[in-house]
Design an enzyme around this catalytic site. Structure first.
Site, PDB file in Angstrom:
ATOM      1  N   ASP A  75      -6.939   8.612   9.854  1.00 49.93           N
ATOM      2  CA  ASP A  75      -5.617   8.185  10.274  1.00 49.93           C
ATOM      3  C   ASP A  75      -5.270   8.718  11.654  1.00 49.93           C
ATOM      4  O   ASP A  75      -5.649   9.827  12.031  1.00 49.93           O
ATOM      5  CB  ASP A  75      -4.567   8.665   9.262  1.00 49.93           C
ATOM      6  CG  ASP A  75      -4.749   8.007   7.910  1.00 49.93           C
ATOM      7  OD1 ASP A  75      -4.953   6.783   7.896  1.00 49.93           O
ATOM      8  OD2 ASP A  75      -4.693   8.709   6.888  1.00 49.93           O
ATOM      9  N   GLU A  81       0.851  -1.192   0.000  1.00 48.82           N
ATOM     10  CA  GLU A  81       0.000   0.000   0.000  1.00 48.82           C
ATOM     11  C   GLU A  81       0.882   1.235   0.000  1.00 48.82           C
ATOM     12  O   GLU A  81       1.869   1.301   0.735  1.00 48.82           O
ATOM     13  CB  GLU A  81      -0.882   0.049   1.249  1.00 48.82           C
ATOM     14  CG  GLU A  81      -2.126  -0.784   1.183  1.00 48.82           C
ATOM     15  CD  GLU A  81      -2.980  -0.578   2.425  1.00 48.82           C
ATOM     16  OE1 GLU A  81      -2.726   0.378   3.190  1.00 48.82           O
ATOM     17  OE2 GLU A  81      -3.887  -1.378   2.641  1.00 48.82           O
TER      18      GLU A  81
END
Length: 276
Positions: free
Chosen positions: A60, A49
């Site tokens: 996040d 990723e």
């Protein structure tokens, strides 16, 4: 067959789960992230990723938020991220690359331009964290035209009724967010996974990757017992960040330490056999 499909077919044949490490593009600079990409593939990553830096990464935790800020200070752009992919593809045409990020930079770049450029660079899939299921048509026709998988996130809070709706337009694999909340804050237990992964499998025949909270080889091995891949992000970024020098640069020793961690994680998932 796509690179993602071929990789998961190989993993099935080998009777094991895969490892998907994460690297933030341009963290702390382009050269380091390019070195990490190549090194991760060499040290056992089955897929990788790549984070697309963005100013407001709402899903996040602090670790990836800080990585994004470092990347943006280093001049990260979406075009630059695609350049990293293109350079990687010049030397590695087998390991699938998945871009993970948010919708705004894609819209700013232009959806058709983004999907065309991503396909030309060698991107295999995208995870757009804040793309609502009901608005998938913003991207989906363009992604399909260029044979890029739209990989969807599901979570413990996704109901049985909602799962087929979310996964209807998904392809490649399912990204199972094993915890509720932001990335890198805690981890799911074996009991959680034993309960939740079969529930997701009932809704799809796609492979399932588990992320958000997988930090150690032991945790990755636990995931490998139940799922098709383990995603590790925050732990690797934390290791990198802890070793940056006073100028914010990554000495070769800390890059090597991150890659050693990738190798340990890869060995851990390879040592586990999938639960029946």
């Amino acid at each position: 067959m796509s690179r993602i499909a071929a990789t998961f077919a190989r993993l099935r044949d080998e009777g094991r789960a895969g490892l998907i490490p994460f690297v933030e593009a341009f963290d702390p600079d382009r050269e380091t992230s390019a070195t990490l990409l190549a090194g991760m593939a060499a040290r056992g990553a089955d897929l990788i990723e790549i984070g697309m830096p963005f100013t407001d990464p709402m899903a996040d935790g602090p670790t990836i938020q800080q990585a994004g800020r470092r990347a943006l200070r280093a001049g990260a752009t979406l075009a630059g991220t695609l350049g990293l992919v293109r350079d990687f593809r010049a030397v590695n045409d087998t390991v699938p690359l998945i871009l993970m990020g948010y919708l705004n930079p894609i819209l700013s770049y232009g959806v058709e331009r983004f999907t065309a450029d991503a396909a030309a660079a060698g991107v295999d899939g995208v995870i757009v964290v804040d793309l609502p299921t009901e608005e998938a048509d913003l991207l989906l026709p363009h992604l399909r035209q260029h044979r890029i998988d739209l990989i969807r996130l599901v979570a413990p809070t996704t109901t049985d009724e909602r799962l087929p709706v979310v996964l209807n337009d998904s392809s490649g694999f399912v990204y199972y967010v094993s915890i509720t909340g932001i990335t890198g804050t805690r981890t799911a237990s074996a009991e959680d996974l034993a309960r939740d992964i079969p529930r997701v499998r009932k809704a799809t025949d796609m492979p399932i990757a588990v992320g958000f909270g997988v930090r150690t080889p032991a945790q990755a091995a636990t995931v490998a017992r139940f799922a098709d891949a383990a995603v590790v992000a925050s732990a690797l970024i934390d290791k990198l960040a802890a070793g940056l020098d006073a100028d914010g640069k990554a000495p070769p020793a800390i890059v090597e330490a991150v890659l050693d961690d990738v190798a340990a994680l890869a060995a851990a998932v390879r040592g586990e056999r999938r639960a029946a």
